[in-house]
Design an enzyme around this catalytic site. Structure first.
Site, PDB file in Angstrom:
ATOM      1  N   GLU A  42      -4.458   4.960   9.821  1.00  0.00           N
ATOM      2  CA  GLU A  42      -5.711   5.362  10.454  1.00  0.00           C
ATOM      3  C   GLU A  42      -5.613   5.103  11.957  1.00  0.00           C
ATOM      4  OE1 GLU A  42     -10.496   4.621   9.698  1.00  0.00           O
ATOM      5  OE2 GLU A  42      -9.087   3.015   9.253  1.00  0.00           O
ATOM      6  N   LYS A 115     -13.181  11.171   6.256  1.00  0.00           N
ATOM      7  CA  LYS A 115     -13.554   9.859   5.732  1.00  0.00           C
ATOM      8  C   LYS A 115     -15.014   9.835   5.282  1.00  0.00           C
ATOM      9  CE  LYS A 115     -13.354   4.967   7.132  1.00  0.00           C
ATOM     10  NZ  LYS A 115     -13.016   4.056   8.261  1.00  0.00           N
ATOM     11  N   CYS A 156      -9.043   3.922   4.498  1.00  0.00           N
ATOM     12  CA  CYS A 156      -9.503   2.572   4.807  1.00  0.00           C
ATOM     13  C   CYS A 156     -10.670   2.084   3.940  1.00  0.00           C
ATOM     14  CB  CYS A 156      -9.851   2.487   6.293  1.00  0.00           C
ATOM     15  SG  CYS A 156      -9.861   0.793   6.943  1.00  0.00           S
TER      16      CYS A 156
END
Length: 270
Positions: A42, A115, A156
């Site tokens: 990321e 995301k 993440c």
């Protein structure tokens, strides 16, 4: 059938050119080690001094130096390349999408995942994060066909939401990539436990590529990038610093575990 896969670990900063040069070196190293699928972390191309800094480097979907870099590297090395996340223009003014882009071995974009889960938390001391202030969340679960199997894309903080990965499993996912910038605090507490749990409960391979080290903006990220197999075994890992983690993705082992220990077929709650 076995394939080599790689997770790249970096400690990116606010200089896009410097980050891309480091990423280029590490992608080449992964390719030379035989990896056919390479995963960047990321924020690999830009880790700003402040959250708002990403707005200045955000690209329009389909065009820009970061996207061109990913396409060129994938084609040059003949690898499937997961571009961690880069900031792409959003529909909401003052925010971007944290986009995870997948390119095939010809340099063509094969998938985009934005995301979904945003890191809005307060940790010990005065460590606070409010991603929703500058990032617009995605909404689509993405699983795509690749030469390695059905690949799920995540980023993440998504790691903490098992329902996302169950949706991927329902879409016949075989392996998951997780580009990350896990904090040192949360990483020490939960990183390995969560990565291995997601691999075990979904009986899949899990490729977790993390930022790992101290950053110019004062942040510290956890590192410990790893590849985990469907039995929860950490096949390979890198504790700290820039580098490459290479491991085998074994389709026969995946099929054997799912066949002999068919937990996914025993589910009663949907």
């Amino acid at each position: 059938m076995k394939h080599k896969v790689a997770a790249i670990q970096m400690a990116s900063g606010p200089n896009v050119s410097a980050n891309l040069a480091e990423a280029e070196r590490l992608v080449a190293e992964a390719s030379e080690a035989g990896a056919g699928l390479v995963v960047l972390p990321e924020n690999f191309a830009f880790f700003g001094m402040a959250d708002e800094d990403k707005l200045a480097v955000a690209e329009r979907d389909g065009s820009g130096p970061m996207q061109d870099f990913l396409a060129e590297q994938a084609a040059r090395h003949g690898v499937w390349l997961v571009g961690g996340t880069i900031p792409l223009a959003a529909s909401t003014e003052g925010r971007v999408r944290a986009a995870c882009l997948l390119y095939d071995d010809q340099g063509r974009r094969a998938a985009r995942y934005d995301k979904i889960h945003l890191f809005d938390v307060e940790l010990e001391g005065d460590e606070r994060y409010t991603e929703s202030r500058t990032i617009e969340p995605g909404a689509e679960v993405v699983v795509v066909d690749t030469p390695f199997g059905r690949l799920g894309l995540s980023v993440c903080y998504d790691l903490r939401f098992p329902e996302l990965f169950r949706r991927m499993t329902a879409a016949k996912m075989d392996l998951v990539v997780l580009p990350s910038a896990f904090t040192a605090v949360t990483g020490r507490a939960h990183w390995e436990t969560l990565v291995r749990a997601r691999a075990i409960e979904n009986q899949c391979y899990f490729i977790a590529a993390d930022q790992g080290g101290y950053h110019v903006n004062g942040r510290e990220t956890h590192g410990d990038s790893m590849v985990v197999d469907p039995w929860g075994v950490v096949v390979a890992r890198l504790a700290r610093g820039s580098g490459v983690v290479v491991a085998e993705f074994d389709r026969e082992r995946l099929a054997s575990i799912r066949r002999t220990f068919p937990a996914l077929t025993h589910r009663r709650l949907r």
